[in-house]
Design an enzyme around this catalytic site. Structure first.
Site, mmCIF file in Angstrom:
data_model
loop_
_atom_site.group_PDB
_atom_site.id
_atom_site.type_symbol
_atom_site.label_atom_id
_atom_site.label_comp_id
_atom_site.label_asym_id
_atom_site.label_seq_id
_atom_site.Cartn_x
_atom_site.Cartn_y
_atom_site.Cartn_z
ATOM 1 N N ASN A 352 31.248 36.093 31.972
ATOM 2 C CA ASN A 352 32.015 35.662 30.801
ATOM 3 C C ASN A 352 31.361 36.229 29.539
ATOM 4 O O ASN A 352 30.159 36.100 29.340
ATOM 5 C CB ASN A 352 32.038 34.132 30.711
ATOM 6 C CG ASN A 352 32.377 33.488 32.035
ATOM 7 O OD1 ASN A 352 33.415 33.746 32.616
ATOM 8 N ND2 ASN A 352 31.476 32.645 32.522
ATOM 9 N N GLU A 385 25.056 41.194 35.378
ATOM 10 C CA GLU A 385 25.974 40.542 34.439
ATOM 11 C C GLU A 385 25.930 41.189 33.063
ATOM 12 O O GLU A 385 26.973 41.347 32.414
ATOM 13 C CB GLU A 385 25.650 39.049 34.340
ATOM 14 C CG GLU A 385 25.662 38.295 35.661
ATOM 15 C CD GLU A 385 26.893 38.568 36.504
ATOM 16 O OE1 GLU A 385 27.997 38.729 35.936
ATOM 17 O OE2 GLU A 385 26.753 38.651 37.727
#
EC number: 3.4.11.-
Length: 963
Positions: A352, A385
């Protein structure tokens, strides 16, 4: 999304060692990453567990050609921004449910005239507004149409709005909805996570949107190309903190519905996809640090922060972020980088934008408890990530059929980022073991699939979820690594940086990257072989399943290629790849050569009787290699002689071991030749050599640990590993300190694991005494963190109920999830069937085994030769419940099916598997559909291999043990 466990992508390796009855099985859980299906009140487990009713939706009409019966949004509307307010309730309501309420306005532009609005909405109860499920208004159209009819289309997950007139092209409109949803424990959309701190149960409201669950949090255009700006407001209890993708814009205490709350509004996000949204309400604490202009914060449970478990992640995030800024030649696009460790999270991690979510095991580190492997996993997952912040978030693929490029790229460069943060580990070499050989086993099946699918073939959420597999992550990583290697890194980076700059905040297809790489090639003056373009070379690797085996005849200099398939009865395709061959002759590295056709000649590859030749020297090419007998014999002779000063010496072992064993499984070389490569292991101390050998020997254990050959295999393994055991005993001062070096520490674990599992008395007495010492003084664990997985497993396997119950109690009391995970895996090692059955029943009860851990726990039990038939019976008996919980959209579900069937090697096994498929066709297999087909194919190949090689392996082992 990060590889879980990461899987993957694992970098988390769990050793399951049985002191009696079976050998170690190494499980790499693919950093698989996803959400689990919501519970259904109509489906009950055989025991334990809870169920929650689903929101009521409009009954699905029969399939039609109507737009609302299609899974893809029409191209008539384009969102510009959302204004979203959500209020999660962290206490149960009068119905005993946790809920959230929300209000959303989406402003969108009409691109083509239409009298229909389709917007995704799933499992939300929408409020009636003027007798419709939404309210439409116009920003620029003076006479907007009204909503004539509205309903929820359950199958395709739409809110459908039919209008009295058309929306006009190039006009802007707004759609307002009010809704309520359940803050369920289903690990998808807007869900709840629960933990206990100081004896008090705490509830977190958190999110997991990828790939198709933003629609469970609010009505939205839930496709990756539908990028928009998001204005988020969270209403929450005054003792909690609210987080989202952006920094806080405004925060104040107020009263809503007579309740004292805090209202937190965040700055508008960058233009982004719905699957990257995140919002969290919790009582966590954090550590923070500035890295240039970027605020880095690590959030976790207050006790974890107090214990310093966030410090390692905080220390490494800054350097990794800096590395990627330089690698991409692009500043980090946001003002903050929040990372949060969640007690309940189905994936390994999720990228995210600005608020990365992790499993606790993937972010929190405690040197008193965490192993060397735990530390590596944290570093690589953080790198994975952070790589996505640019590649995936800033530039996003248009549709999920190109997922491989997003996840494959991050899975490749995670090694580069981790290497920058931990330069002494030489972690870049480990991609060969962690990704390439892992995915070879899947991609060698006729039921594999290409990296990229046709867009129209990937429609349903379950079809999308099925793409989050080892092919997308690991094969994608290996193919991109191969591309970077033959282009050279400067040219690869130039094209990559141009691609990111050109498509910032937009969407692409994978061939857009090829265009920019080709431009970099052209500007460099480099000529690709046969004047081909990047497209020409790379598309066969992307659009064709599988990979080639290149056979080199060093007598004639002939090179041939064919589709490599494990099952010799499978019919190879006529695929041809452009194969880049990095090679060496007797220690002298040669320029690249290319194999373009089925058969070609290279006179330089002829050798004399004293010479040897090895291809794919650094294992950068995604293919296997085979040689003529003369060269194989010369290579085997080099295993004892090759200089450790040569830069390729570690990968040399990988090449010799893995190609021999894999080629033998495909009937390309005799099985005895593969076994011969293990003969010298008693003299070997190198990790890459041992890991490669054990990874391949594991297949022999899976095939023969239920037969008379098992005893011979144990005796042979014990003889080969004993010198390694004694070596580490010496250099660790009788197991009292860690060895120097990253991979040396891994190899110490190999030595202990294999010595104990193969029945070395000294090893088993050692680990049992350590465990008993711990049982005597539970507050003082004498076992070094690196060795705990092996010691726990071996001691529990040798013990009984008392040892098992002690391990279970320690799991429930563990202060860090990493320690709990080691115990959770070890409890599956018991040889007592009744304990294993009890443990299986625990997976149906989230108060015993967290839902995020249920499927992996079943797989751990199936790794145990005693537990495998129990796990298989359990899965079949509870299939309807398990499928409802995990089947439709969970990426861990394929791992479950593969895990409980990988030992299958008899006609009876095959019959049961085919019957299982037939009997449950009406229920379905969801994201595990392909895994069922792969399990059937793998079982057939295993049957054929065992029938052909049982006596061969037995005779060879008997001969080796006779002297």
């Amino acid at each position: 999304m990060g590889k879980g466990l990461f899987i993957s992508k694992t970098v988390g390796v769990v050793c399951v060692v049985l002191a009696a009855g079976a050998v170690a099985t190494i499980i790499a859980l693919s950093v698989v990453y996803s959400q689990e299906k919501s519970k259904n009140a109509d489906v009950e487990p055989t025991s334990g567990g809870t169920s929650t009713a689903q929101p009521t939706a409009q009954p699905t009409e029969p399939p039609s050609n109507e737009p609302w019966d299609k899974y893809r949004l029409p191209d008539s509307l384009e969102p510009e921004f959302y204004t979203l307010t959500l209020w999660p309730r962290l206490q149960k309501n009068t119905d005993g449910l946790y809920v959230f309420t929300g209000k959303s306005t989406v402003r969108f532009r009409c691109k083509k005239e239409t009298n229909l609005i389709l917007i995704h909405s799933n499992k939300l109860e929408l409020s009636l507004l003027d007798n419709q499920l939404a309210r439409l208004s116009a920003v620029s159209d003076p006479s907007p149409p009204r909503i004539q009819k509205s309903w929820l289309q359950q199958e395709t997950q739409y809110l459908v709005l039919q209008l009295t007139d058309v929306l006009k092209a190039d006009q802007i409109y707004e759609l307002y909805t009010e809704f309520q949803g359940e803050l369920a424990d289903d690990l998808g959309g807007f869900y709840r996570s629960v933990y206990t701190e100081d004896g008090v149960e705490k509830v977190i409201a958190t999110t997991q949107m990828q790939p198709t669950d933003a629609r469970k949090a609010f009505p939205c255009f839930d496709e990756p190309a539908m990028k928009a700006i998001f204005n988020i407001t969270l209403i929450h209890d005054q003792n909690t903190v609210a987080l989202s993708n952006s920094n806080v814009l405004d925060e104040f205490n107020t009263t809503e519905e007579g309740i004292d709350v805090t209202k937190t509004t965040f700055h508008p996000t960058e233009r982004m996809s719905t699957y990257l949204l995140a919002f969290i309400v919790c009582e966590f604490d954090f550590e923070n640090r500035m890295e240039g202009d970027v605020m880095i914060r690590i959030f976790a449970r207050k006790k974890a922060i107090e214990a310093g478990q966030a410090e390692y992640a905080l220390n490494k995030t800054g350097p990794i972020l800096k590395f990627f800024e330089e690698y991409y030649n692009s500043s980090y696009p946001l003002e903050k980088s929040d990372q949060i460790a969640l007690p309940d999270f189905n994936a390994g991690a999720m990228e995210n934008w600005g608020l990365i979510t992790y499993r606790e095991t993937a972010l929190l580190y405690d040197p008193a408890v965490s192993s060397n492997g735990n530390k590596e996993r944290i570093a690589t997952i953080i790198a994975h990530e952070l790589a996505h912040m640019w590649f995936g978030n800033l530039v996003t693929l248009k549709w999920w059929n190109d997922l491989w490029l997003n996840e494959g790229f991050a899975s490749y460069v995670e090694y580069l980022g981790a290497d920058y943060a931990e330069p002494t580990w030489n972690v870049k070499d480990l991609i060969v073991l962690g990704d390439m050989h892992r995915v070879f086993a899947i991609d060698a099946l006729a039921s594999s699939h290409p990296l990229s699918s046709k867009e129209e073939d990937i429609q349903k959420p379950a079809e999308i979820a099925e793409l989050f597999d080892a092919i997308s992550y690991s094969k994608g990583a290996c193919v991109l690594r191969m591309l970077s290697n033959f282009l050279t890194e400067p040219i690869f980076l130039k094209g990559l940086q141009s691609y990111l700059n050109a498509f910032a905040f937009g969407n692409t297809v994978y061939t857009d990257l090829w265009d920019h790489l080709q431009a970099a090639v052209d500007s460099s003056g480099m000529a690709l072989p046969n004047n081909k373009k990047v497209h020409d070379i790379m598309n066969p690797w992307i659009l064709q399943m599988g990979f080639p085996v290149v056979t080199i005849d060093t007598s004639s200099g002939t090179l041939t290629q064919k589709h490599f398939l494990l099952d010799p009865e499978s019919t190879p395709s006529d695929f041809i790849w452009d194969v880049p061959i990095q090679w060496m002759k007797t220690g002298d590295e040669k320029p690249y050569t290319w194999l373009h056709q089925k058969e070609e000649l290279n006179d330089q590859m002829r050798i004399t009787a004293e010479e040897w030749l090895v291809a794919n020297v650094n294992v950068t090419g995604y293919y296997r290699v085979n040689y003529d007998d003369k060269n194989w014999d010369n290579l085997l002779n080099q295993l004892n002689q090759i200089s450790r000063k040569l830069p390729f010496f570690q990968t040399f072992y990988v090449i010799v071991f893995n190609h021999n064993f894999s080629n033998s499984r495909a009937n390309i070389v005799p099985t005895t030749r593969a076994l011969q490569t293990t003969s010298y292991l008693s003299k070997e101390r190198n990790y890459m050599a041992w890991e490669s050998a054990l990874d391949n020997l594991d297949y022999f254990y899976l095939m023969f640990d239920r037969s008379e050959i098992y005893g011979l295999l144990q005796a042979y393994t014990r003889r080969q590993v004993t010198p390694l055991f004694n070596y580490f005993k010496t250099i660790t001062d009788t197991w009292t300190k860690d060895p120097d070096g990253h991979t040396e520490q891994y190899n110490e674990v190999n030595a202990l694991r294999m010595a104990c599992s193969s029945g070395l008395t000294e090893c088993n007495e050692l680990v049992q005494n350590w465990y008993k010492e711990w049982m005597t003084s539970p507050d003082s664990n004498p076992i070094r963190p690196n060795l705990r997985s092996t010691v726990y497993c071996s001691a529990i396997a040798a013990g009984g109920e008392e040892e098992w119950n002690f391990g279970w109690q320690r799991l429930k009391e563990a202060a860090i999830a990493i320690e709990a995970d080691k115990l959770r895996a070890a409890l599956a090692c018991t040889t007592k069937p009744w304990l294993l059955n009890r443990y299986l029943e625990f997976t149906l009860n989230a108060t015993q085994i967290r839902k995020q851990d249920a499927t992996s726990t079943i797989v751990y039990i199936a790794n145990n030769v005693v537990g495998q038939p129990l796990a298989w019976d359990f899965v079949r008996t509870n299939w309807q419940y398990i499928f409802q919980e995990y089947g439709g959209g969970s990426f861990s579900f394929a791992n479950l099916i593969n895990g409980v069937t990988k030992r299958f090697s008899t006609p009876f096994d095959l019959k049961q598997l085919e019957q299982f498929k037939e009997e449950n066709a009406n229920i379905g297999f969801g994201s595990g559909t392909l895994a069922v087909e792969q399990s059937i194919e793998r079982t057939k190949a295993n049957i054929a291999w065992v029938n052909k090689n049982r006596e061969v392996v037995k005779s060879w082992l008997e001969s080796e043990l006779s002297y």
